[in-house]
Design an enzyme around this catalytic site. Structure first.
Site, mmCIF file in Angstrom:
data_model
loop_
_atom_site.group_PDB
_atom_site.id
_atom_site.type_symbol
_atom_site.label_atom_id
_atom_site.label_comp_id
_atom_site.label_asym_id
_atom_site.label_seq_id
_atom_site.Cartn_x
_atom_site.Cartn_y
_atom_site.Cartn_z
ATOM 1 N N ARG A 214 0.631 -1.218 0.118
ATOM 2 C CA ARG A 214 0.007 0.168 0.114
ATOM 3 C C ARG A 214 0.872 1.164 0.111
ATOM 4 O O ARG A 214 0.410 2.463 -0.112
ATOM 5 C CB ARG A 214 -0.823 -0.135 1.284
ATOM 6 C CG ARG A 214 -2.349 0.874 0.978
ATOM 7 C CD ARG A 214 -3.245 0.415 2.319
ATOM 8 N NE ARG A 214 -2.654 0.399 3.484
ATOM 9 C CZ ARG A 214 -2.733 -0.364 4.288
ATOM 10 N NH1 ARG A 214 -3.376 -1.607 4.173
ATOM 11 N NH2 ARG A 214 -2.158 -0.017 5.640
ATOM 12 N N TYR B 219 -16.833 21.866 -9.072
ATOM 13 C CA TYR B 219 -17.070 20.705 -9.680
ATOM 14 C C TYR B 219 -18.379 19.719 -8.712
ATOM 15 O O TYR B 219 -17.892 19.675 -7.441
ATOM 16 C CB TYR B 219 -15.942 19.699 -9.628
ATOM 17 C CG TYR B 219 -16.048 18.190 -10.154
ATOM 18 C CD1 TYR B 219 -16.635 17.928 -11.256
ATOM 19 C CD2 TYR B 219 -15.531 17.240 -9.328
ATOM 20 C CE1 TYR B 219 -16.660 16.588 -11.760
ATOM 21 C CE2 TYR B 219 -15.543 15.948 -9.510
ATOM 22 C CZ TYR B 219 -16.137 15.611 -10.737
ATOM 23 O OH TYR B 219 -16.469 14.309 -11.155
ATOM 24 N N ASP C 277 -8.456 23.159 -7.137
ATOM 25 C CA ASP C 277 -8.563 21.850 -8.294
ATOM 26 C C ASP C 277 -8.264 22.472 -9.657
ATOM 27 O O ASP C 277 -8.684 23.347 -10.244
ATOM 28 C CB ASP C 277 -10.229 21.623 -8.375
ATOM 29 C CG ASP C 277 -10.377 20.434 -9.306
ATOM 30 O OD1 ASP C 277 -9.792 20.336 -10.275
ATOM 31 O OD2 ASP C 277 -11.372 19.743 -9.284
ATOM 32 N N LYS D 171 -8.082 12.767 -16.832
ATOM 33 C CA LYS D 171 -8.144 13.529 -17.557
ATOM 34 C C LYS D 171 -6.871 13.655 -18.535
ATOM 35 O O LYS D 171 -6.606 12.736 -19.239
ATOM 36 C CB LYS D 171 -8.676 15.152 -17.261
ATOM 37 C CG LYS D 171 -9.528 15.125 -16.263
ATOM 38 C CD LYS D 171 -10.958 14.632 -16.499
ATOM 39 C CE LYS D 171 -11.601 14.651 -15.170
ATOM 40 N NZ LYS D 171 -12.913 13.664 -15.225
HETATM 41 C C1 LIG Z 1 -12.542 19.433 -12.302
HETATM 42 C C2 LIG Z 1 -12.691 18.368 -11.869
HETATM 43 N N1 LIG Z 1 -12.160 17.737 -10.666
HETATM 44 C C3 LIG Z 1 -12.250 16.436 -10.151
HETATM 45 C C4 LIG Z 1 -12.749 15.514 -11.241
HETATM 46 C C5 LIG Z 1 -12.872 14.252 -10.407
HETATM 47 O O1 LIG Z 1 -11.822 13.343 -11.063
HETATM 48 P P1 LIG Z 1 -12.315 11.862 -11.287
HETATM 49 O O2 LIG Z 1 -13.157 11.564 -12.215
HETATM 50 O O3 LIG Z 1 -10.830 11.011 -11.476
HETATM 51 O O4 LIG Z 1 -12.598 11.407 -9.976
HETATM 52 C C6 LIG Z 1 -13.443 15.830 -12.274
HETATM 53 C C7 LIG Z 1 -13.834 14.852 -13.117
HETATM 54 O O5 LIG Z 1 -14.777 15.114 -13.896
HETATM 55 C C8 LIG Z 1 -13.432 17.182 -12.804
HETATM 56 O O6 LIG Z 1 -14.026 17.568 -13.865
#
Ligand SMILES: Cc1ncc(COP(=O)(O)O)c(C=O)c1O
Length: 384
Positions: free
Chosen positions: A53, A106, A178, A203
């Site tokens: 881990r 988000y 973020d 992404k």
């Molecule tokens: C701006 C943003 N932050 C976080 C996330 C979350 O990422 P994950 O889908 O890898 O959990 C997303 C996913 O669409 C996102 O668009």
């Protein structure tokens, strides 16, 4: 690697094993839960990895790249972007705290604060993403964290990051952004005073829509150590295969990002000229309300933007999405394929102005811009 080295060079050279006689260019993937030791006395050492881990050489290499990307002191890796948000948040907050979250965040970040953190007796205030230095007036005695996202999800407001970071620092409050949209390629929030920058590596770094991953990069050791302990306690380990996929994606992320960024900007500019479109929500287009702020703080943009169409029935909005041939109907962005979704951010009560028409978000992939443009054009013609 020296500070002056360009990102492209870092992405090609960092996180690789030393060359030897016939060694591989990249770290091999090691799969393990149990790690074996020669001597019993080594089992409880703190200076070596004791268990699966705790990561592998591939994880270390990936953390090194994320650290360099953002200019931080260290990076932690998570099994998804959401985990890269919630893990560091949980390392900071405690029951009785108050936190500030941009109203443009988000959706799952919003829901985590409204449900999970609420159950922990942590109060969330949603602030207008354009609040800037005015954030100081929203800070309470018990505010421990300010969460930013710039541009905002779906609606693409740009935040005054240095002003918010400064107000937070003056009160000893942690800031977390973020930074997924810019991939850390076109925005560097840590030098602006932000404490933690997180990425949904799913992404751009994954880049092929086939792996979930997340990373958090820290500007200081104290917050890094606290979040590391929390990640261990929460069991936030990630598979070495997934880590390898992201490390592999890192090697080619820059040219992919640049092409997708250029395509998105060209489409956004073209859509601004179309009668079917009321507004283009892309901070690099000149009539975006935060264009000057974007120019000040960003070195480029990203693959994702939205448009507000002229009024259409709900059925026609769905028809427009359905009639696109090259844009897949699905969530996410940063993959090689383009995507489109319709969305309704009207639940946001604290953003600047309600939208005057249906919102459609485009994620540009690696297809030719001219083909994507023709596809949108033909689909618009089916509903207008
Ligand atoms: C701006 C943003 N932050 C976080 C996330 C979350 O990422 P994950 O889908 O890898 O959990 C997303 C996913 O669409 C996102 O668009």
């Amino acid at each position: 690697m020296k500070n002056k080295t360009e990102l492209a060079t870092k992405f090609a050279h960092l996180g690789r094993p030393p060359a030897g006689l016939g060694t591989s260019v990249s770290h091999p993937v090691t799969r393990a839960s149990t790690l074996l030791f020669e001597k019993a006395e080594d089992l409880y050492r703190n200076d070596i990895r004791g268990y699966g881990r705790h990561g592998t050489a591939v994880h270390d290499a990936l953390a090194e790249l994320f650290t360099e990307l953002e200019g931080g002191v260290g990076a932690l890796l998570y099994p998804s972007g959401v985990a890269a948000l919630t893990g560091p948040i949980l390392s900071i907050v405690k029951p009785g705290d108050h936190i500030l979250l941009t109203d443009s965040a988000y959706g799952p970040t919003r829901s985590f604060c409204q449900t999970f953190l609420k159950r922990m007796n942590i109060e969330t205030t949603f602030y207008n993403p354009r609040v800037g230095a005015g954030i100081a007036e929203l800070i309470k005695e018990n505010t421990s964290l300010i969460l930013l996202e710039s541009p905002g999800s779906l609606t693409f407001e740009i935040q005054d990051i240095p002003a918010i970071a400064q107000a937070a620092k003056a009160r000893g409050i942690t800031t977390l952004i973020d930074n997924t949209w810019s991939a850390g390629i076109t925005l560097s929030p840590l030098p602006m005073g932000i404490n933690i920058s997180i990425h949904a590596a799913t992404k751009y770094f994954g880049g092929h829509s086939d792996v979930m991953y997340g990373a958090a990069v820290f500007a200081d050791r104290a917050r890094y150590k606290k979040a590391q302990q929390t990640a261990k306690q929460l069991g936030n380990a990630s598979s070495p295969d997934d880590a390898y996929q992201i490390l592999r994606g890192f090697r080619s992320v820059l040219p992919r990002f640049r092409q997708q960024e250029a395509t998105a900007l060209a489409l956004a500019k073209w859509l601004m000229t179309r009668d079917e479109v009321q507004q283009v929500l892309h901070p690099a287009v000149t009539d975006h309300p935060d264009h000057e702020l974007w120019k000040r703080d960003f070195t480029g943009s990203g693959c994702l933007f939205s448009v507000v169409l002229q009024p259409l029935t709900d059925a026609d909005v769905l028809k427009f999405i359905d009639n696109l041939n090259l844009f897949g109907i699905g969530y996410s962005y940063g993959g090689f394929e383009s995507l489109a979704i319709h969305c309704d951010p009207q639940l946001r009560r604290n953003c600047a102005a309600p939208l005057r028409g249906p919102l459609v978000r485009f994620a540009c992939g690696l297809e030719a811009m001219s083909d994507l443009k023709s596809d949108i054009e033909q689909s618009l013609a089916t509903v207008f």
